[in-house]
Write an enzyme that holds these catalytic residues in place. Structure first.
Site, PDB file in Angstrom:
ATOM      1  N   ASP A  13      -6.911   1.017   8.549  1.00 42.31           N
ATOM      2  CA  ASP A  13      -5.642   1.706   8.763  1.00 42.31           C
ATOM      3  C   ASP A  13      -5.899   3.182   9.000  1.00 42.31           C
ATOM      4  OD1 ASP A  13      -5.942   2.967   6.246  1.00 42.31           O
ATOM      5  OD2 ASP A  13      -4.759   1.443   5.230  1.00 42.31           O
ATOM      6  N   ASP A  45       0.835  -1.192   0.000  1.00 41.91           N
ATOM      7  CA  ASP A  45       0.000   0.000   0.000  1.00 41.91           C
ATOM      8  C   ASP A  45       0.875   1.250   0.000  1.00 41.91           C
ATOM      9  OD1 ASP A  45      -2.319  -1.519   0.119  1.00 41.91           O
ATOM     10  OD2 ASP A  45      -2.420  -1.451   2.303  1.00 41.91           O
ATOM     11  N   ARG A 101      -3.380  -5.359   8.331  1.00 37.92           N
ATOM     12  CA  ARG A 101      -4.484  -4.482   8.735  1.00 37.92           C
ATOM     13  C   ARG A 101      -5.610  -5.271   9.387  1.00 37.92           C
ATOM     14  NH1 ARG A 101      -6.318  -1.701   3.449  1.00 37.92           N
ATOM     15  NH2 ARG A 101      -5.412  -3.578   2.558  1.00 37.92           N
ATOM     16  N   TYR A 124       6.885  -8.588   8.695  1.00 32.46           N
ATOM     17  CA  TYR A 124       6.555  -7.166   8.765  1.00 32.46           C
ATOM     18  C   TYR A 124       6.827  -6.645  10.168  1.00 32.46           C
ATOM     19  CZ  TYR A 124       3.671  -8.066   4.580  1.00 32.46           C
ATOM     20  OH  TYR A 124       3.220  -8.427   3.336  1.00 32.46           O
TER      21      TYR A 124
END
Length: 308
Positions: A81, A39, A180, A67
């Protein structure tokens, strides 16, 4: 420009396609694709394939990933988010009632093999159209849950405020996992709502963000990992004699002399080290499942399916 892969540390505020477009200009080739969209808000490792190496990206996409992220507990949003509109906000009393033990239990419940409902603003297609496009058009999109594996989910740091709790976390997960959605589900399970405020991809399979070039320093010709070297990081390899290399390049089945014992793809190399193809070994012969033409031949070939 030779074939190979390039590791880029994507900055925030850019789409993955923006990075691909810049790489095309710098490398002087249209044949550039990426393995796994980030993103615009997210930063971190983006793997690009150039020329015939785009054919490797299909195998890179399916690798496990790591991550680091910041989860905000205390509010949920339309996009799960910080870029979405706020839906609900928890009271200070509800925030203060969330204990460290409750957070730990919530994380445990979201670890291992789980069923996850992707974010409604994901790129998953619903009746031929991306889910995020339907959401932006005002539709309510409900996606089906899918199995994912969260092999690590740990809190690195906790910051408490009157209206929120911020968790810096590290996650290792299977492909197809939405960080997310982990933030959303952790907040929902704690009864205070949750969303993601920062995301950084630090690893894809054996490839690390520490080895990636920043966009400012990107010079594809200098940072290119040759197709054969990249394939050797992903698969067992076999170096063929000259005749078998020619035969495999012409689409013929070849003998198994020197082949490693494995059930998955094998990277077949020419005597000089060039990647000829990925092969599948049967009981007596091996056949090519993906071929990698020389760069001269690749110039005239159609773009592969991994193009962005």
């Amino acid at each position: 420009m030779s074939s190979g892969i390039v590791l880029v540390d994507k900055p925030g505020g850019m789409t993955s396609h923006d990075v691909v477009a810049r790489t095309r200009r710098l490398a002087g080739t249209r044949k550039v694709g990426h393995a796994g969209t980030l993103d615009p808000m997210a930063t971190g490792l983006l793997i690009l394939g150039l020329n015939s190496a785009t054919r490797l990206l299909t195998y890179v996409v399916g690798l496990d990933k790591e991550y680091t992220a910041t989860i905000v507990l205390g509010a949920d949003t339309t996009t799960d988010d910080a870029e979405g509109e706020t839906l609900t906000v928890a009271s200070p009393a509800a925030i203060s009632a969330v204990t460290e033990a409750a957070i730990a239990a919530g994380i445990t419940a979201l670890s291992g093999d789980i069923l996850q409902v992707p974010s409604s603003v994901s790129a998953i297609k619903v009746n031929g159209e991306r889910a995020y496009a339907r959401v932006r058009a005002g539709e309510t999109v409900e996606l089906k849950s899918r199995p994912v594996t969260i092999s690590a989910f740990e809190v690195l740091e906790t910051r408490r405020g009157e209206d929120r709790i911020e968790l810096d976390v590290r996650v290792e997960c299977s492909t197809g996992t939405y960080i997310r959605a982990l933030a959303r589900d952790l907040g929902a399970g704690l009864g205070v709502g949750g969303h993601l405020s920062a995301l950084r991809r630090t690893r894809i399979g054996p490839f690390m963000v520490g080895d990636a070039a920043s966009l400012e320093d990107l010079a594809p010709a200098q940072q290119l990992i040759a197709s054969a070297s990249a394939a050797a990081m992903l698969f067992p390899t076999v170096t063929l004699d000259a005749q078998r290399a020619v035969d495999l390049g012409h689409g013929k089945r070849i003998g198994l002399e020197g082949f490693p014992e494995t059930s998955g793809p094998i990277a077949a190399l020419a005597p000089g080290g060039r990647l000829i193809g990925l092969v599948s070994a049967g009981s007596t012969t091996a056949r090519c499942i993906v071929n990698f033409p020389t760069d001269a031949a690749a110039e005239d070939s159609p773009e592969g399916p991994a193009q962005s």
